[in-house]
Design an enzyme around this catalytic site. Sequence first.
Site, mmCIF file in Angstrom:
data_model
loop_
_atom_site.group_PDB
_atom_site.id
_atom_site.type_symbol
_atom_site.label_atom_id
_atom_site.label_comp_id
_atom_site.label_asym_id
_atom_site.label_seq_id
_atom_site.Cartn_x
_atom_site.Cartn_y
_atom_site.Cartn_z
ATOM 1 N N SER A 48 1.141 -1.343 -0.118
ATOM 2 C CA SER A 48 0.039 -0.495 0.129
ATOM 3 C C SER A 48 1.004 1.130 0.358
ATOM 4 C CB SER A 48 -1.031 0.242 1.129
ATOM 5 O OG SER A 48 -1.469 1.399 1.195
ATOM 6 N N TYR A 52 -2.177 -1.620 10.277
ATOM 7 C CA TYR A 52 -1.795 -1.479 8.940
ATOM 8 C C TYR A 52 -0.714 -1.231 7.559
ATOM 9 C CZ TYR A 52 -4.079 -1.333 3.896
ATOM 10 O OH TYR A 52 -4.522 -1.488 3.226
HETATM 11 P P1 NAD Z 1 -11.480 -6.741 -0.306
HETATM 12 O O1 NAD Z 1 -11.979 -6.325 1.028
HETATM 13 O O2 NAD Z 1 -12.361 -5.968 -1.837
HETATM 14 O O3 NAD Z 1 -11.358 -8.043 -0.521
HETATM 15 C C1 NAD Z 1 -10.490 -8.236 0.097
HETATM 16 C C2 NAD Z 1 -10.377 -9.787 0.310
HETATM 17 O O4 NAD Z 1 -9.451 -10.635 1.040
HETATM 18 C C3 NAD Z 1 -12.036 -10.434 0.643
HETATM 19 O O5 NAD Z 1 -12.498 -10.949 -0.533
HETATM 20 C C4 NAD Z 1 -12.073 -11.367 2.128
HETATM 21 O O6 NAD Z 1 -12.635 -12.192 1.979
HETATM 22 C C5 NAD Z 1 -10.639 -11.656 1.577
HETATM 23 N N1 NAD Z 1 -9.707 -11.909 2.911
HETATM 24 C C6 NAD Z 1 -9.878 -11.966 4.480
HETATM 25 N N2 NAD Z 1 -9.908 -11.801 5.746
HETATM 26 C C7 NAD Z 1 -9.201 -13.767 4.523
HETATM 27 C C8 NAD Z 1 -8.098 -14.364 4.886
HETATM 28 N N3 NAD Z 1 -7.569 -14.592 6.922
HETATM 29 N N4 NAD Z 1 -7.713 -15.095 3.708
HETATM 30 C C9 NAD Z 1 -7.431 -15.384 2.910
HETATM 31 N N5 NAD Z 1 -8.945 -14.219 2.510
HETATM 32 C C10 NAD Z 1 -9.095 -13.611 3.465
HETATM 33 O O7 NAD Z 1 -10.098 -5.750 -0.543
HETATM 34 P P2 NAD Z 1 -9.304 -5.327 -1.237
HETATM 35 O O8 NAD Z 1 -9.662 -3.695 -1.274
HETATM 36 O O9 NAD Z 1 -9.064 -5.080 -2.777
HETATM 37 O O10 NAD Z 1 -7.729 -5.284 -0.876
HETATM 38 C C11 NAD Z 1 -7.231 -6.292 -1.466
HETATM 39 C C12 NAD Z 1 -5.369 -5.491 -0.420
HETATM 40 O O11 NAD Z 1 -5.055 -4.036 -1.192
HETATM 41 C C13 NAD Z 1 -5.172 -6.397 1.222
HETATM 42 O O12 NAD Z 1 -3.897 -6.568 1.127
HETATM 43 C C14 NAD Z 1 -5.252 -4.380 1.103
HETATM 44 O O13 NAD Z 1 -4.390 -4.365 2.626
HETATM 45 C C15 NAD Z 1 -4.550 -3.690 -0.116
HETATM 46 N N6 NAD Z 1 -5.016 -2.271 -0.480
HETATM 47 C C16 NAD Z 1 -6.340 -1.663 -0.402
HETATM 48 C C17 NAD Z 1 -5.951 -0.685 -1.014
HETATM 49 C C18 NAD Z 1 -7.457 0.171 -1.038
HETATM 50 O O14 NAD Z 1 -7.467 1.355 -1.400
HETATM 51 N N7 NAD Z 1 -8.479 -0.666 -1.918
HETATM 52 C C19 NAD Z 1 -4.856 0.447 -0.975
HETATM 53 C C20 NAD Z 1 -4.261 -0.291 -0.300
HETATM 54 C C21 NAD Z 1 -3.321 -1.630 -0.441
#
Ligand code: NAD
Length: 264
Positions: A146, A159
């Site tokens: 991130s 985080y």
């Molecule tokens: P999201 O909530 O849409 O998807 C996350 C997925 O992870 C979900 O399907 C959930 O069921 C799954 N998950 C959660 N805990 C789990 C576990 N213990 N085992 C297996 N699966 C699990 O979130 P997203 O925004 O797509 O985030 C994905 C990644 O991107 C994360 O690591 C997040 O930190 C990172 N990220 C997101 C953003 C943002 O702005 N959305 C920015 C930077 C980084």
Amino acid sequence: MNMELTLKGKTAIVTGAASGIGKEIAETFARAGANVAIADLNGDGTQAVAAAIVADGGSAMGVTMDVTSEDAVNSATQQVVDKYGAVDILISNAGIQIVNPIEEYAFSDWKKMLAIHLDGAFLTTKAAISSMYKDNRGGVIIYMGSVHSHEASPLKSAYVTAKHGLLGLARVIAKEGAAHGVRSHVICPGFVRTPLVEKQIPEQAKELGISEEDVVRNVMLKDTVDGEFTTTEDIANLALFLSAFPSAALTGQSIVASHGWCMI
Ligand code: NAD
């Protein structure tokens, strides 16, 4: 020779692929020719995403996986190897967000955050890399970091700690994996409008005592060059580029995609 953005003949495991960024990466990789394993805690979600990819003519399977459980990670990875023969690409992406000021941050929440983001990265790496090391087949491991792998924000102690930690892991894997043809990176997105972020908007508004619109404009996108969210497509295209890149000229890197919020 131009670089071809193809993953034909490759097998990828994408964790957290039932939703958001992971789902988009899985769909993009399938269109690029990869066999894709949709790995997620949400078992119904994994099956639905895999079925949609197959209906579109791609190759995919759903595997239920809790990335914090060594047994679950190992058995789901074995299912993928049994079906496709090997693992060439791991996208360690599953993640959640819990926001709270440090003095109110429950220790149980801290441990949960580190378990999903760091234990999950470690366990999925360990499970996938043995397939990549076999006969020096090689592979690519990408961690979903991130901007918070490089910057800090209030309310996000666990985080920010976890996302900084992934930089260290990726660099070690780049060094250990080199002799076996394994490369490793961290992708660092700015804010992407997925369920993870939709949930934070009202939470941050409450914590900071401002409107939801102000959270978006004056907190999340304040330091971007154009006030725009990064998209799931942006991140999926970056993951495809890094996965298809043909040499170890690119390894151990952190690549930020954030509309200029973070420039390193
Ligand atoms: P999201 O909530 O849409 O998807 C996350 C997925 O992870 C979900 O399907 C959930 O069921 C799954 N998950 C959660 N805990 C789990 C576990 N213990 N085992 C297996 N699966 C699990 O979130 P997203 O925004 O797509 O985030 C994905 C990644 O991107 C994360 O690591 C997040 O930190 C990172 N990220 C997101 C953003 C943002 O702005 N959305 C920015 C930077 C980084």
